[in-house]
Design a protein around this motif. Structure first.
Motif, PDB file in Angstrom:
ATOM      1  N   ASP A 261      -7.736 -13.230  39.178  1.00  0.00           N
ATOM      2  CA  ASP A 261      -8.141 -12.778  40.514  1.00  0.00           C
ATOM      3  C   ASP A 261      -8.083 -11.259  40.675  1.00  0.00           C
ATOM      4  OD1 ASP A 261      -5.460 -12.295  40.498  1.00  0.00           O
ATOM      5  OD2 ASP A 261      -4.951 -13.697  42.111  1.00  0.00           O
ATOM      6  N   GLY A 262      -7.767 -10.545  39.595  1.00  0.00           N
ATOM      7  CA  GLY A 262      -7.692  -9.086  39.696  1.00  0.00           C
ATOM      8  C   GLY A 262      -6.271  -8.551  39.778  1.00  0.00           C
ATOM      9  N   SER A 263      -5.294  -9.445  39.990  1.00  0.00           N
ATOM     10  CA  SER A 263      -3.901  -8.991  40.030  1.00  0.00           C
ATOM     11  C   SER A 263      -3.413  -8.621  38.641  1.00  0.00           C
ATOM     12  CB  SER A 263      -2.989 -10.114  40.548  1.00  0.00           C
ATOM     13  OG  SER A 263      -3.340 -10.474  41.844  1.00  0.00           O
ATOM     14  N   VAL A 264      -2.613  -7.575  38.585  1.00  0.00           N
ATOM     15  CA  VAL A 264      -1.896  -7.249  37.353  1.00  0.00           C
ATOM     16  C   VAL A 264      -0.420  -7.175  37.711  1.00  0.00           C
ATOM     17  CG1 VAL A 264      -1.523  -5.535  35.538  1.00  0.00           C
ATOM     18  CG2 VAL A 264      -3.840  -5.972  36.371  1.00  0.00           C
ATOM     19  N   LEU A 265       0.399  -8.020  37.078  1.00  0.00           N
ATOM     20  CA  LEU A 265       1.836  -8.002  37.352  1.00  0.00           C
ATOM     21  C   LEU A 265       2.548  -7.272  36.223  1.00  0.00           C
ATOM     22  CD1 LEU A 265       2.725 -11.561  38.728  1.00  0.00           C
ATOM     23  CD2 LEU A 265       1.685  -9.615  39.887  1.00  0.00           C
ATOM     24  N   ALA A 266       3.464  -6.372  36.630  1.00  0.00           N
ATOM     25  CA  ALA A 266       4.183  -5.563  35.638  1.00  0.00           C
ATOM     26  C   ALA A 266       5.684  -5.677  35.858  1.00  0.00           C
ATOM     27  CB  ALA A 266       3.760  -4.104  35.775  1.00  0.00           C
ATOM     28  N   GLN A 267       6.441  -5.370  34.820  1.00  0.00           N
ATOM     29  CA  GLN A 267       7.890  -5.231  34.971  1.00  0.00           C
ATOM     30  C   GLN A 267       8.229  -3.783  34.648  1.00  0.00           C
ATOM     31  OE1 GLN A 267      10.226  -4.916  32.136  1.00  0.00           O
ATOM     32  NE2 GLN A 267      12.140  -5.195  33.236  1.00  0.00           N
ATOM     33  N   LEU A 268       9.023  -3.150  35.515  1.00  0.00           N
ATOM     34  CA  LEU A 268       9.393  -1.741  35.344  1.00  0.00           C
ATOM     35  C   LEU A 268      10.900  -1.616  35.181  1.00  0.00           C
ATOM     36  CD1 LEU A 268       6.646  -1.704  37.042  1.00  0.00           C
ATOM     37  CD2 LEU A 268       7.392   0.520  37.864  1.00  0.00           C
ATOM     38  N   GLY A 269      11.304  -0.530  34.588  1.00  0.00           N
ATOM     39  CA  GLY A 269      12.729  -0.243  34.473  1.00  0.00           C
ATOM     40  C   GLY A 269      12.942   0.945  33.559  1.00  0.00           C
ATOM     41  N   ASN A 270      14.160   1.462  33.557  1.00  0.00           N
ATOM     42  CA  ASN A 270      14.470   2.525  32.603  1.00  0.00           C
ATOM     43  C   ASN A 270      14.398   1.967  31.199  1.00  0.00           C
ATOM     44  OD1 ASN A 270      14.934   4.833  34.217  1.00  0.00           O
ATOM     45  ND2 ASN A 270      16.872   3.945  34.901  1.00  0.00           N
ATOM     46  N   PRO A 271      14.030   2.820  30.221  1.00  0.00           N
ATOM     47  CA  PRO A 271      13.988   2.325  28.836  1.00  0.00           C
ATOM     48  C   PRO A 271      15.390   2.156  28.278  1.00  0.00           C
ATOM     49  CG  PRO A 271      13.239   4.625  28.939  1.00  0.00           C
ATOM     50  CD  PRO A 271      13.528   4.200  30.346  1.00  0.00           C
ATOM     51  N   ASP A 272      15.963   0.990  28.478  1.00  0.00           N
ATOM     52  CA  ASP A 272      17.326   0.685  28.027  1.00  0.00           C
ATOM     53  C   ASP A 272      17.341  -0.799  27.688  1.00  0.00           C
ATOM     54  OD1 ASP A 272      20.086  -0.031  27.950  1.00  0.00           O
ATOM     55  OD2 ASP A 272      20.585   1.738  29.166  1.00  0.00           O
ATOM     56  N   MET A 273      17.632  -1.134  26.432  1.00  0.00           N
ATOM     57  CA  MET A 273      17.525  -2.521  25.978  1.00  0.00           C
ATOM     58  C   MET A 273      18.535  -3.450  26.639  1.00  0.00           C
ATOM     59  SD  MET A 273      14.884  -2.719  24.193  1.00  0.00           S
ATOM     60  CE  MET A 273      15.033  -4.407  23.631  1.00  0.00           C
ATOM     61  N   ARG A 274      19.522  -2.886  27.337  1.00  0.00           N
ATOM     62  CA  ARG A 274      20.476  -3.771  28.004  1.00  0.00           C
ATOM     63  C   ARG A 274      19.814  -4.566  29.132  1.00  0.00           C
ATOM     64  NH1 ARG A 274      25.226   0.366  29.154  1.00  0.00           N
ATOM     65  NH2 ARG A 274      23.362   1.532  29.787  1.00  0.00           N
ATOM     66  N   THR A 275      18.683  -4.081  29.666  1.00  0.00           N
ATOM     67  CA  THR A 275      17.991  -4.870  30.707  1.00  0.00           C
ATOM     68  C   THR A 275      17.432  -6.174  30.135  1.00  0.00           C
ATOM     69  OG1 THR A 275      17.527  -2.981  32.136  1.00  0.00           O
ATOM     70  CG2 THR A 275      16.077  -4.883  32.359  1.00  0.00           C
ATOM     71  N   PRO A 276      16.573  -6.116  29.098  1.00  0.00           N
ATOM     72  CA  PRO A 276      16.096  -7.405  28.560  1.00  0.00           C
ATOM     73  C   PRO A 276      17.216  -8.278  27.987  1.00  0.00           C
ATOM     74  CG  PRO A 276      15.267  -5.553  27.232  1.00  0.00           C
ATOM     75  CD  PRO A 276      15.861  -4.967  28.477  1.00  0.00           C
TER      76      PRO A 276
END
Ligand code: NAD
Ligand code: MG
Length: 395
Positions: A261-276
């Protein structure tokens, strides 16, 4: 909440250390059953003293003797094991719930596969497992009820923005494509005529991420994004023509999913592997990771551009291997590991890496039986071909 019992393979590496940092923040949630650290005995000893695992695994009897001596002097009761089978044993023990697969390279495949065979929750950082044995690994995980959770930041981002039941099929969910972002590494804007003289010290200096040496060189050649394309292909059952790569030098948008439908979903955050890492370890809850909040006031502009395959021939080779399928990604990976090691040892130039891989991909290789033995045989054969080519360069 029941305690999750973990094995951390590659605990002394960049992902391993970040994993233990998250684990240490949640002593009520996790217990460490085993740590594996190959040859880094002093670092592994410190981790054993802090986390008191039942087992520690190292590469060989020499490293084992070394580690045992340090642990005995410290009164640490951790039992020391060594060798490949020991990695498999601690990854598949009945006592373990989850395995962090953070060994670097195809060396991480047998233990990751063993964890899949035993239906463990698999925290998969070792992307080479999916490059070398994507079909076998995912089939094994499915057949044995093993959950594969992506630690690689791009795949973790995609995983976070996909619908929960994405396994029903991307098409059924109205998904047009998966967009992997790439920083472009340290040589994104470097004059192409200077590529010949790039040193290992320059190549491992990533602008945004602090990582192990091999993946840092892969980021500099953009082979890392190539490996990640193949990783995404298997993880999300995504056809190659629905995978996009976009350069995003700031590494704040970690990847995206494009909907019909035209939506683009993103995930943002500082580049730090502790988030994932925290995202996967905490599922279904969100747990603290120690990562600084993203500060929109100090954030620079977010920019995007198309990758230049002339500047990054390794990315083109990875596309070709993914499209060819069969044993080609296994050959790509083995040749790349051999070439990167030779570059780090200053045996070859940065610009030799892609031709070595191209050479190996041009050789005849087996159609492949989809089992570990034939994959490892092909891996060994491609490494030898890469080695012979490198030896020829030196003459
Ligand atoms: P690293 O070089 O920092 O650490 C590698 C770990 O594996 C160490 O503990 C080392 O002792 C162990 N090891 C090395 N060779 C081994 C062998 N032959 N057998 C058993 N153990 C061995 O690497 P890293 O940066 O932590 O990366 C680990 C994996 O995670 C790689 O597959 C990488 O592509 C992936 N990954 C890393 C990052 C990152 O930010 N570092 C991000 C995404 C994915
Ligand atoms: Mg990544």
């Amino acid at each position: 909440m029941s305690i999750q019992v973990l094995t951390v393979l590659g605990s002394t590496g960049s992902i391993g250390v970040n994993t233990l940092d998250v684990v240490a923040r949640h002593p009520d949630r996790f217990r460490i059953f085993a740590l594996a650290g190959h040859k880094q005995t002093a670092k592994l000893a410190r981790q054993c003293i802090q986390f008191r695992p039942d087992f520690a695994v190292v590469a060989d009897e020499f490293a084992a003797a070394d580690l045992k001596a340090i642990l005995a002097a410290e009164g640490c009761p951790t039992e020391v094991l060594y060798g490949r089978q020991a990695l498999i044993d601690v990854a598949s023990s009945d006592e373990v719930d989850g395995v962090m697969c953070a060994i670097v390279g195809a060396a991480g495949l047998p233990s990751a596969l063993a964890a899949a065979q035993k239906g463990k929750t698999i925290y998969l950082a070792n992307k080479e497992t999916l490059v070398v044995a994507g079909e076998l690994f995912m089939e094994t995980a499915r057949a044995n009820g093993a959950r594969v959770l992506p630690i690689d930041s791009e795949h973790n981002a995609v995983f976070q923005v996909l619908p929960r039941d994405y396994e029903a099929g991307l098409d059924a969910h109205g998904i047009d494509s998966i967009i992997l972002t790439a920083s472009g590494g340290p040589f994104l804007d470097k004059d192409l005529t200077e590529f010949d003289s790039i040193t290992p010290e320059q190549a491992v200096k990533h602008p945004n991420w602090s990582m192990g040496q091999k993946i840092s060189v892969d980021s500099a050649t953009m082979m890392n994004k190539g490996l990640e394309l193949i990783e995404a292909h298997w993880l999300f059952a995504c056809p190659p023509d629905k995978l996009e790569v976009v350069i995003h030098p700031q590494s704040v948008v970690h990847s995206m999913v494009r909907y019909r439908d035209g939506s683009v979903l993103a995930q943002l955050g500082n580049p730090d592997m502790r988030t994932p890492i925290a995202y996967c370890l905490g599922l279904p809850e969100r747990i603290s990771s120690g990562v600084a909040p993203l500060d929109f006031e100090t954030l620079s502009a977010l920019t995007f551009r198309r990758p230049d395959l002339r500047r990054f021939p390794c990315l083109r080779l990875a596309y070709e291997a993914m499209n060819a399928g069969g044993m080609a990604p296994c050959v790509l990976n083995a040749a790349n590991e051999t070439a990167v090691e030779a570059f780090l040892n200053k045996e070859i130039r940065f610009t030799d890496i892609a031709p070595i891989i191209a050479h190996c991909l041009e050789q005849k290789f087996s159609d492949g039986l989809n089992n570990l033995e034939s994959l490892l045989a092909q891996d060994g054969y491609a490494r030898k071909q890469a080695r012979d080519y490198i030896n020829g360069l030196a003459k």
